[in-house]
Scaffold this motif. Structure first.
Motif, PDB file in Angstrom:
ATOM      1  N   THR A  28      43.165  41.933  59.405  1.00  0.00           N
ATOM      2  CA  THR A  28      43.963  43.128  59.105  1.00  0.00           C
ATOM      3  C   THR A  28      45.424  42.723  58.990  1.00  0.00           C
ATOM      4  N   PRO A  29      46.056  43.098  57.901  1.00  0.00           N
ATOM      5  CA  PRO A  29      47.463  42.719  57.743  1.00  0.00           C
ATOM      6  C   PRO A  29      48.318  43.502  58.734  1.00  0.00           C
ATOM      7  N   GLY A  30      49.236  42.817  59.352  1.00  0.00           N
ATOM      8  CA  GLY A  30      50.143  43.451  60.301  1.00  0.00           C
ATOM      9  C   GLY A  30      51.545  43.501  59.723  1.00  0.00           C
ATOM     10  N   THR A  31      52.474  43.869  60.545  1.00  0.00           N
ATOM     11  CA  THR A  31      53.864  43.911  60.091  1.00  0.00           C
ATOM     12  C   THR A  31      54.392  42.490  60.071  1.00  0.00           C
TER      13      THR A  31
END
Length: 105
Positions: A28-31
């Motif tokens: 999952t892409p995060g900040t």
């Protein structure tokens, strides 16, 4: 007797468990992480060596002493080899003359 004996592979005796199943995971892409702040380069931590006339003279004297000691050791080793070679040559001449004198009789 001269034929090599190859070891036989023993069969496994215990229960064999199947390999564990690895399940794929989703990413999952995060900040995004903030870029690192620019900092000033650190000053050099090594002190600058300054040669005074006394230390320069001590270094020259120490280097000269090392060169003289190493030279003396090398010359003495060369002299030892030369003396050994000369003594072996003299021994060879004496043995040769003794063997030739024995054959003449």
């Amino acid at each position: 007797m001269f034929r090599p004996k190859l070891p036989t592979m023993p069969l496994p005796t215990g229960t064999v468990t199947p390999p564990a199943v690895v399940e794929p995971t989703t990413i999952t892409p995060g900040t995004p992480a903030p870029p690192p702040a620019l900092t000033a380069p650190a000053p050099p931590s090594r002190p600058v060596v300054q040669l005074t006339p006394g230390t320069a003279l001590a270094l020259v004297g120490g280097g000269t002493a090392v060169v003289l000691v190493v030279g003396a050791v090398l010359v003495s080793m060369l002299l030892a080899v030369a003396v050994t070679a000369a003594s072996l040559a003299i021994c060879a001449l004496v043995i040769r003359s003794l063997v030739n004198a024995q054959h003449r009789r």
